[in-house]
Scaffold this active site. Sequence first.
Site, mmCIF file in Angstrom:
data_model
loop_
_atom_site.group_PDB
_atom_site.id
_atom_site.type_symbol
_atom_site.label_atom_id
_atom_site.label_comp_id
_atom_site.label_asym_id
_atom_site.label_seq_id
_atom_site.Cartn_x
_atom_site.Cartn_y
_atom_site.Cartn_z
ATOM 1 N N GLY A 175 4.066 5.453 -7.649
ATOM 2 C CA GLY A 175 4.685 4.574 -6.740
ATOM 3 C C GLY A 175 4.732 3.055 -7.285
ATOM 4 N N GLN B 246 6.052 -6.028 -8.406
ATOM 5 C CA GLN B 246 5.367 -5.470 -9.562
ATOM 6 C C GLN B 246 6.272 -5.501 -10.636
ATOM 7 O OE1 GLN B 246 3.864 -1.727 -7.902
ATOM 8 N NE2 GLN B 246 2.104 -2.269 -9.329
ATOM 9 N N CYS C 192 -3.237 1.435 -9.538
ATOM 10 C CA CYS C 192 -2.146 0.558 -9.419
ATOM 11 C C CYS C 192 -1.829 0.401 -10.773
ATOM 12 C CB CYS C 192 -2.701 -0.559 -8.656
ATOM 13 S SG CYS C 192 -1.168 -1.574 -8.294
ATOM 14 N N LEU C 193 -0.466 0.489 -10.979
ATOM 15 C CA LEU C 193 0.214 -0.035 -12.231
ATOM 16 C C LEU C 193 -0.090 -1.313 -12.747
ATOM 17 C CD1 LEU C 193 3.647 1.890 -12.397
ATOM 18 C CD2 LEU C 193 1.309 2.734 -13.564
ATOM 19 N N HIS D 267 0.119 1.853 0.333
ATOM 20 C CA HIS D 267 -0.306 0.740 -0.860
ATOM 21 C C HIS D 267 0.965 0.034 -1.286
ATOM 22 C CE1 HIS D 267 -2.263 0.447 -4.890
ATOM 23 N NE2 HIS D 267 -1.115 0.100 -5.043
ATOM 24 N N GLU D 268 1.955 0.532 -1.363
ATOM 25 C CA GLU D 268 3.402 -0.008 -1.766
ATOM 26 C C GLU D 268 3.827 -1.125 -0.653
ATOM 27 O OE1 GLU D 268 3.727 0.257 -4.829
ATOM 28 O OE2 GLU D 268 2.703 1.956 -5.136
ATOM 29 N N HIS E 5 2.013 -4.028 -1.139
ATOM 30 C CA HIS E 5 2.479 -5.017 -2.410
ATOM 31 C C HIS E 5 3.520 -5.977 -1.756
ATOM 32 C CE1 HIS E 5 0.843 -3.859 -6.065
ATOM 33 N NE2 HIS E 5 0.812 -2.510 -5.705
HETATM 34 CO CO CO Z 1 0.139 -0.836 -6.750
#
Ligand code: CO
Length: 180
Positions: A48, A53, A95-96, A137-138, A141
């Site tokens: 994701g 991000q 998470c990236l 989750h996204e 963000h």
């Molecule tokens: Co994330």
Amino acid sequence: MSPDDLEVLYYGNPELRKVCAEVTTFDDELVGLAQEMERCMIAERGIGLAAPQVGRTVRMLLADAPGHGGSGVLCLVNPEIVESSREEDKYQEGCLSFPEIFADVKRPVRVRVRYQDLEGREHEVTDDALLARIIQHEIDHLQGVLFIDHLSTIKRRMLGKKLKELSRRASEQRAAARGG
Ligand code: CO
């Protein structure tokens, strides 16, 4: 790295705390961003990725969960959770923007999400598995909310050292980006 390769911003970068703007123009630029984000997500082995991000504070996210038409990566523009189950469960998230940090996060099991595709057409998706987890989750963000915000104070404190180190890397990353 070519100039248009996107870079995933690390925790500590203020871009990750911004509330993202709604997408109102569905043009080639948006499609291009989605394609670049997909390349970036695959290269980073993520499942994701949200636009903030990579420093683009617009309401767009990618989710790569199997079993949804088999068409691979789903791109959600202006996504909105219209219904979530009362039932919640815990799942280990990463998470990236937080390399090597993982934590159990409690969220609703099932969500119904309304979104637009890259051409502005409206859709809905309902899921009670990995896709639901990724989308929640996204979507966080897009509001400047990060998965560590869901943890207890104690758990967050336990990650303190790692988070501090990440913030340091984020500062370096920003300095490098400014330096060109
Ligand atoms: Co994330």
